[in-house]
Design a protein around this motif. Structure first.
Motif, PDB file in Angstrom:
ATOM      1  N   LEU A   1      50.156  -2.256  93.753  1.00 32.79           N
ATOM      2  CA  LEU A   1      51.188  -3.974  93.828  1.00 32.79           C
ATOM      3  C   LEU A   1      52.078  -3.503  93.454  1.00 32.79           C
ATOM      4  O   LEU A   1      53.143  -3.855  94.040  1.00 32.79           O
ATOM      5  CB  LEU A   1      50.607  -4.966  93.446  1.00 32.79           C
ATOM      6  CG  LEU A   1      49.570  -5.864  94.067  1.00 32.79           C
ATOM      7  CD1 LEU A   1      48.713  -6.838  92.999  1.00 32.79           C
ATOM      8  CD2 LEU A   1      49.794  -6.565  95.614  1.00 32.79           C
ATOM      9  N   MET A   2      52.024  -2.719  92.523  1.00 38.12           N
ATOM     10  CA  MET A   2      53.208  -1.786  92.005  1.00 38.12           C
ATOM     11  C   MET A   2      53.649  -0.963  92.536  1.00 38.12           C
ATOM     12  O   MET A   2      54.798  -0.440  92.919  1.00 38.12           O
ATOM     13  CB  MET A   2      52.868  -1.135  90.473  1.00 38.12           C
ATOM     14  CG  MET A   2      52.509  -2.674  89.160  1.00 38.12           C
ATOM     15  SD  MET A   2      51.830  -1.920  88.060  1.00 38.12           S
ATOM     16  CE  MET A   2      53.272  -0.554  87.396  1.00 38.12           C
ATOM     17  N   LYS A   3      53.161   0.201  93.965  1.00 37.03           N
ATOM     18  CA  LYS A   3      53.683   0.311  94.556  1.00 37.03           C
ATOM     19  C   LYS A   3      53.434   0.005  95.802  1.00 37.03           C
ATOM     20  O   LYS A   3      55.276   0.762  96.514  1.00 37.03           O
ATOM     21  CB  LYS A   3      52.510   1.784  94.640  1.00 37.03           C
ATOM     22  CG  LYS A   3      52.240   2.650  93.701  1.00 37.03           C
ATOM     23  CD  LYS A   3      50.891   3.544  94.617  1.00 37.03           C
ATOM     24  CE  LYS A   3      50.065   4.222  93.346  1.00 37.03           C
ATOM     25  NZ  LYS A   3      48.918   4.426  93.293  1.00 37.03           N
ATOM     26  N   SER A   4      54.143  -1.453  95.978  1.00 38.86           N
ATOM     27  CA  SER A   4      54.387  -1.678  97.167  1.00 38.86           C
ATOM     28  C   SER A   4      55.595  -1.704  97.391  1.00 38.86           C
ATOM     29  O   SER A   4      55.935  -2.889  96.080  1.00 38.86           O
ATOM     30  CB  SER A   4      53.192  -2.694  97.413  1.00 38.86           C
ATOM     31  OG  SER A   4      53.413  -4.073  98.783  1.00 38.86           O
ATOM     32  N   GLU A   5      56.140  -2.405  98.526  1.00 39.29           N
ATOM     33  CA  GLU A   5      57.586  -2.624  99.030  1.00 39.29           C
ATOM     34  C   GLU A   5      57.217  -4.255  98.885  1.00 39.29           C
ATOM     35  O   GLU A   5      58.331  -5.082  98.100  1.00 39.29           O
ATOM     36  CB  GLU A   5      58.061  -2.373 100.275  1.00 39.29           C
ATOM     37  CG  GLU A   5      58.416  -0.451 100.363  1.00 39.29           C
ATOM     38  CD  GLU A   5      59.798  -0.813  99.859  1.00 39.29           C
ATOM     39  OE1 GLU A   5      60.681  -1.802 100.342  1.00 39.29           O
ATOM     40  OE2 GLU A   5      59.710  -0.165  98.896  1.00 39.29           O
ATOM     41  N   SER A   6      55.677  -4.880  98.670  1.00 39.05           N
ATOM     42  CA  SER A   6      56.665  -6.171  98.779  1.00 39.05           C
ATOM     43  C   SER A   6      56.571  -6.986  97.136  1.00 39.05           C
ATOM     44  O   SER A   6      56.902  -8.396  97.259  1.00 39.05           O
ATOM     45  CB  SER A   6      54.668  -6.833  98.923  1.00 39.05           C
ATOM     46  OG  SER A   6      53.732  -6.121  99.293  1.00 39.05           O
ATOM     47  N   LEU A   7      56.760  -5.957  96.594  1.00 40.28           N
ATOM     48  CA  LEU A   7      57.234  -6.881  94.647  1.00 40.28           C
ATOM     49  C   LEU A   7      58.415  -6.971  95.427  1.00 40.28           C
ATOM     50  O   LEU A   7      58.613  -7.739  94.397  1.00 40.28           O
ATOM     51  CB  LEU A   7      57.118  -5.342  94.415  1.00 40.28           C
ATOM     52  CG  LEU A   7      56.256  -5.863  92.848  1.00 40.28           C
ATOM     53  CD1 LEU A   7      55.281  -6.533  92.896  1.00 40.28           C
ATOM     54  CD2 LEU A   7      56.035  -4.290  92.286  1.00 40.28           C
ATOM     55  N   TYR A   8      59.420  -6.170  96.207  1.00 39.10           N
ATOM     56  CA  TYR A   8      60.558  -6.510  95.724  1.00 39.10           C
ATOM     57  C   TYR A   8      61.532  -6.964  97.033  1.00 39.10           C
ATOM     58  O   TYR A   8      62.408  -7.243  97.369  1.00 39.10           O
ATOM     59  CB  TYR A   8      61.491  -5.379  96.195  1.00 39.10           C
ATOM     60  CG  TYR A   8      60.562  -4.601  94.804  1.00 39.10           C
ATOM     61  CD1 TYR A   8      61.390  -4.867  93.549  1.00 39.10           C
ATOM     62  CD2 TYR A   8      60.147  -3.781  95.378  1.00 39.10           C
ATOM     63  CE1 TYR A   8      61.465  -4.135  92.241  1.00 39.10           C
ATOM     64  CE2 TYR A   8      59.573  -2.654  94.190  1.00 39.10           C
ATOM     65  CZ  TYR A   8      59.925  -2.602  92.960  1.00 39.10           C
ATOM     66  OH  TYR A   8      59.846  -1.321  91.597  1.00 39.10           O
ATOM     67  N   MET A   9      60.029  -7.938  97.924  1.00 40.38           N
ATOM     68  CA  MET A   9      60.336  -8.351  99.294  1.00 40.38           C
ATOM     69  C   MET A   9      60.255 -10.002  98.576  1.00 40.38           C
ATOM     70  O   MET A   9      60.385 -11.320  99.561  1.00 40.38           O
ATOM     71  CB  MET A   9      59.171  -8.071 100.233  1.00 40.38           C
ATOM     72  CG  MET A   9      59.466  -6.980 100.845  1.00 40.38           C
ATOM     73  SD  MET A   9      60.476  -6.980 101.427  1.00 40.38           S
ATOM     74  CE  MET A   9      61.449  -5.212 101.779  1.00 40.38           C
ATOM     75  N   CYS A  10      59.155 -10.158  97.975  1.00 40.00           N
ATOM     76  CA  CYS A  10      59.415 -11.477  97.101  1.00 40.00           C
ATOM     77  C   CYS A  10      60.431 -12.222  96.759  1.00 40.00           C
ATOM     78  O   CYS A  10      61.430 -11.793  96.263  1.00 40.00           O
ATOM     79  CB  CYS A  10      58.228 -11.703  95.980  1.00 40.00           C
ATOM     80  SG  CYS A  10      58.104 -13.390  95.591  1.00 40.00           S
TER      81      CYS A  10
END
Lengths: 129, 663
Positions: A57-66
Motif C-alpha cells: 500500500l505504501m508503494k501504491s499511488e492510491s495512497l495519494y488518490m484518496c
C-alpha cells in the motif's frame, strides 16, 4: 514480530483503526468518489492491512488518490474508519528518509487539476521537519 | 449444634478450570459447624442430587451449602432435593462460585480464595437460617394477551382452546398486526391474507376470547396468578356493537386526504375509516385529529348517513380494570426509520422506499391493487435495486448491532416475485452476507438467483442521487468483481432493520419485566426458559423477544400459551416465604417503609399494647401483606428502628455473611 507485522501494528495504532471490526460489506468502496482512479480501494486498504500488506500500500499511488473526504468514515456501519487508515499509511510512507513521494522541483509539474491538495500538503509536511 | 454439609460443584470445567474445587471443599470443611464437605462433577445431576439427599439423611444435616452456579439457575433444584430428604429447602444456601467467580476471573489462586470466601459467607448465613413454609395464593383463571398480531392471536387461541378466558388487547383498531400488511410469505409464497384472515375470524368467533382493540395497557399491578391490569379503551367514536361495517360513512366522509398508515402513507383514506376490508372487528373508527366534526364542530355527515346510529362524537377514553392469572406479551416489532441513512436519499425521493412499503406496492390490497408502480409518477419500474442490512449489523448510532434475521428472505421473495410478475425488470440485490438458515430457506434464495435471474451482488450501495425525471443514480460496490457500479434505477428498496414496538417499554416498566439494551424483552433463560420472562407469570411470544420470522413466532406463541396454561390450570400457587415482617414492639409507625414499598404491600394498623404498668396503649404499627410483598428489602433499609426484616434475608443473616467475608 517481523517488519510487516510491525507496520501493521504501527498504522493501526496511529490511526486508531481496528481492521478486525470490518464485516466486508463494501460500503466504503461504494461511497468512495475517487474509486476509479485508485489501484487499491478503501475496503482493500482495510483487508490488506489485516493481511500484513502495508508495504504494498505504501508503494501504491492510491495512497495519494484518496481525497480524505471521509465519506467512508462517515458511512461505515461498523465504525472501521478506512479513511483514517489511509492517512496513517500515508504518514508511514512520507516518514521514510529519502523516500519522498515528491521532490521540490517536481511539484510545479505535478500541479494539475487532478492533484489532490492533501497530497501536496502531506509532501510538504516532510520538508518542514 | 449445627451440622452443616458443604457440596462444591465442578460444573464440568466451568468452575473447576479456574477454581481448585478440591481445595475449596477441603478448606470449608474446617469452618465451624461443618461436619461434611466434598466436591462433585455435576451437583445438579441426578447422581449429584442423590449425593446431597443421602448425606442429609445419613448425617442428619441441619444446613446445606452448595457452592455452584447462580441461585437463579438451580436454587429451586437443590431446595427440592433438600425437601425430598426431609430438610426444609430454606435451610439450604448457594454460594455462586460460577458467575461471580470462575467466569469472571483468570487467576486460579485468587479465584480459589474467592470461592472459599463466598462459601464461608454461605455457611455463616445457613447457620442462622430458619425453616420457612411458603404460603399459598389463588390463581385467577383468566389470561391477558397484549398485542394481537400473529403471535398474540395464536397464544390467545391456544389458551382459549384449553378452556380459559382470554382478553386479547391491541393498540390498533384491528387485530392481525404487521402480517396484515404482508403480501406473500416465504418460503412457500402463500398469500399472507389467506392464512391470516381466517385466524382473525377464529379469534373473533371464539367464545372465550374477548377482543379489546384500540386499547392500551396502562398499569399492571399484582403478582403471578393475581395480576390487576388497568386497560385504557381509547375513544373510537363508533359503537363497535352497533356498527355493521357497511362502509357508507367512509364513502360519504368529505375529508379524503388523510395519509393511510395501513398502506404506509402511499395513498390516502377518509377521516372515518375501516383499516382494511378484512379488519377484525369490521368496524369504522374516526381519526379524531382529521375529523372536521371533532376538530371544528362542523360536518356530522357520517352520523347522518349511519343507519344503525353507531356514531357518537361525545365518546371518550375509558379505563377498565381486570384481574388475570397470567400475562402473555406479544407486542411485536416495527421496521426502523431510515431517515438517518442520508446516502440512500430516502427523504429526497419518493422512489426510495422501504421493504414494507414495497410489500404494500405488491399487495392486492395495496395502493395500486397489486400492480407495482413507482410512487413519483406511477410508472412501471424497469430497474429495481434492493439494499440489504439497512441499519442491521450496524454498530454506529444510526443502526442496530444485531442481524434482523428476516431481511435476506423477504428481499429474495421481493426480487423473485418481481421477476416472475415482470420478467422485463432488472433486479439487483446488494448484500453483505446471505443468511438463510431454516427449512427450505436457502433453496428459496438460490431459486431467486438461478431460476429468476436476480443479480445478487456482494457489496453495497454507497450513494443514491435522485434525478429530475424521478430516476435514481445508484453508485455501488461490487466486491467480487473489484469494481464500482453506476446503475440508473427506477426504484430503490431498503431492507430496514427490525426494532421492538414503541409500546413495549412502558409495558416492561409496568410488568417489571426486563429488557436488553435494544429493547427486546429478556427471556428467563436463553436456552431452557425461552418463553418465560424473569417476572413470574409473564410469558413472551413472537418478535417482542427478538427478531423472528412467522414460523418461529407462531411456534413461540404456542409455547408461551402452553406455559400460561400450566399456570392457569393450577388452583393454588405456592408463594415466596421470603417476605418482610415487622417486629411490632420495635415499630414506631413512622411510615418510612410504606413510602418506599414499590408493591404497596405495607399498611398501618392500630394495635393495643400492654404496658409494664398494666395499662393499655394503642399504637400505629406497620403490617405487611405477605401475598403482595415481593421481598425486595427496600423497607428493611428504610426502617430507622430496625423493626423491618425479611424472612430468609434478615439483617442478622446478612451481617453474618459480611463478617464471614471480612474474616
Amino acid at each position: 514480530m517481523n517488519k510487516s507485522e510491525l507496520l501493521k501494528e504501527q498504522v493501526q495504532r496511529n490511526s486508531g483503526v481496528n481492521v478486525l471490526k470490518c464485516m466486508r460489506c463494501g460500503k466504503c468502496s461504494a461511497t468512495c468518489p475517487n474509486y476509479d482512479v485508485m489501484e487499491y480501494h478503501p475496503h482493500q486498504f482495510v483487508n490488506m492491512v489485516e493481511n500484513n500488506q502495508v508495504e504494498l500500500l505504501m508503494k501504491s499511488e492510491s495512497l495519494y488518490m484518496c481525497l480524505t473526504c471521509f465519506a467512508c468514515v462517515e458511512r461505515c456501519p461498523r465504525g472501521v474508519e478506512p479513511g483514517k487508515l489511509v492517512e496513517a499509511i500515508r504518514l508511514e510512507a512520507v516518514r521514510i528518509k529519502e523516500n519522498n513521494h515528491l521532490k521540490p522541483d517536481q511539484i510545479v509539474k505535478k500541479l494539475t487539476d487532478k492533484m489532490p491538495q492533501q497530497a501536496i500538503v502531506t509532501a510538504f509536511r516532510k520538508y518542514t521537519k | 449444634m449445627q451440622k452443616i454439609g458443604v457440596f462444591v460443584c465442578h460444573c464440568g470445567t466451568n468452575i473447576s478450570a479456574t477454581v481448585d474445587v478440591a481445595k475449596v471443599a477441603e478448606t470449608l470443611a474446617k469452618e465451624p459447624g461443618v461436619i461434611y464437605s466434598t466436591d462433585y462433577q455435576f451437583m445438579c445431576s441426578l447422581a449429584g442430587q442423590n449425593l446431597i439427599i443421602d448425606k442429609i439423611k445419613e448425617l442428619d444435616l441441619t444446613g446445606v451449602v452448595i457452592c455452584s452456579c447462580s441461585p437463579r439457575m438451580h436454587e429451586l433444584t437443590f431446595r427440592k432435593a433438600a425437601d425430598k430428604a426431609g430438610l426444609n429447602g430454606f435451610l439450604l444456601e448457594m454460594a455462586n462460585i460460577r458467575e461471580q467467580d470462575a467466569w469472571v476471573h483468570k487467576d486460579r489462586e485468587e479465584a480459589t480464595l474467592k470461592a472459599v470466601a463466598l462459601g464461608r459467607a454461605a455457611i455463616a448465613k445457613v447457620a442462622l437460617n430458619e425453616a420457612l413454609i411458603p404460603g399459598e395464593s389463588k390463581v385467577t383463571k383468566r389470561a391477558l394477551v397484549i398485542g394481537a398480531g400473529i403471535a398474540g392471536m395464536q397464544a390467545a387461541l391456544d389458551i382459549a382452546d384449553a378452556g380459559f378466558s382470554v382478553d386479547l388487547v391491541d393498540i390498533e383498531p384491528t387485530i392481525g398486526g404487521l402480517m396484515t400488511q404482508v403480501d406473500k410469505t416465504f418460503p412457500t409464497l402463500d398469500c399472507a391474507s389467506c392464512i391470516l384472515t381466517p385466524k382473525m375470524v377464529d379469534v373473533q368467533q371464539h367464545e372465550l376470547i374477548n377482543l379489546m382493540t384500540f386499547c392500551e395497557v396502562e398499569k399492571v399491578e399484582g403478582y403471578i396468578g393475581n395480576f390487576i391490569a388497568t386497560i385504557k379503551k381509547k375513544a373510537r367514536y363508533v359503537d363497535p356493537d352497533a356498527c355493521t361495517g357497511c362502509g357508507l360513512c367512509t364513502q360519504k366522509c368529505p375529508t379524503k386526504n388523510v395519509l393511510n398508515s395501513f398502506n404506509l402513507n402511499l395513498d390516502n383514506r377518509s377521516a372515518i375509516y375501516i383499516p382494511f376490508p378484512q379488519a377484525v372487528p369490521l368496524v369504522a373508527i374516526i381519526d379524531a385529529a382529521h375529523c372536521k366534526k371533532l376538530q371544528e364542530g362542523k360536518c356530522g355527515v357520517c352520523a347522518a348517513v349511519c343507519a344503525p346510529k353507531a356514531i357518537h362524537y361525545d365518546d371518550c377514553d375509558k379505563l377498565v380494570e381486570n384481574k388475570y392469572g397470567a400475562i402473555v406479551v406479544a407486542t411485536g416489532f416495527n421496521p426502523i426509520e431510515v431517515h438517518a441513512f442520508n446516502e440512500f436519499a430516502y427523504d429526497q425521493s419518493p422512489n426510495v422506499i422501504t421493504s414494507l412499503e414495497y410489500e404494500r406496492l405488491m399487495s392486492a390490497t395495496g395502493p395500486n391493487g397489486g400492480t407495482v408502480l413507482r410512487p413519483s409518477d406511477k410508472k412501471h419500474p424497469k430497474t429495481i435495486v434492493f439494499q440489504q442490512c439497512v441499519g442491521s449489523r450496524d454498530t454506529t448510532s444510526r443502526g442496530k448491532t444485531y442481524c434482523s434475521g428476516i431481511c435476506c428472505m423477504y428481499t429474495a421473495k421481493h426480487a423473485m416475485l418481481t421477476r416472475e410478475k415482470y420478467p422485463d425488470t432488472d433486479v439487483y440485490v446488494f448484500y453483505t452476507d446471505i443468511r438463510t438458515p431454516g427449512k427450505g430457506f436457502d433453496e428459496f434464495h438460490r431459486r431467486a438467483v438461478e431460476q429468476y435471474g436476480v443479480h445478487y451482488i456482494k457489496g453495497s450501495i454507497g450513494k443514491v442521487v435522485p434525478m429530475s425525471n424521478g430516476n435514481l443514480k445508484v453508485q455501488a460496490s461490487d466486491l467480487l468483481m473489484q469494481r464500482q457500479l453506476h446503475i440508473e434505477a427506477d426504484l430503490v428498496v431498503l431492507a430496514a432493520a427490525m426494532e421492538p414496538d414503541k409500546s413495549a417499554k412502558h409495558l416492561a416498566q409496568q410488568l417489571t419485566a426486563s429488557m436488553d439494551n435494544d429493547g427486546w424483552f429478556t427471556e428467563s433463560h436463553p436456552k431452557l426458559r425461552p418463553v418465560e420472562s424473569p417476572t413470574a407469570g409473564v410469558f413472551l411470544a413472537g418478535a417482542c423477544q427478538g427478531p423472528k420470522d412467522i414460523p418461529s413466532t407462531v411456534a413461540q406463541a404456542g409455547a408461551a400459551a402452553s406455559k400460561a396454561i400450566i399456570l392457569l390450570i393450577k388452583d393454588k400457587l405456592k408463594g415466596n416465604p421470603c417476605v418482610a415482617h415487622s417486629a411490632e414492639n420495635m415499630c414506631n409507625g413512622c411510615g418510612a417503609c410504606a413510602n418506599v414499598c414499590p408493591y404497596s404491600a405495607i399498611t398501618y394498623v392500630e394495635k393495643e399494647f400492654r404496658m409494664p404498668d398494666r395499662t393499655t396503649l394503642i399504637r400505629r404499627v406497620a403490617s405487611v401483606n405477605p401475598a403482595v410483598c415481593q421481598g425486595c428489602g427496600a423497607c428493611t433499609v428504610a426502617c430507622p428502628s430496625g423493626a423491618m426484616d425479611i424472612f430468609g434475608f434478615s439483617n442478622k443473616q446478612i451481617m453474618g455473611e459480611v463478617d464471614a467475608i471480612c474474616q
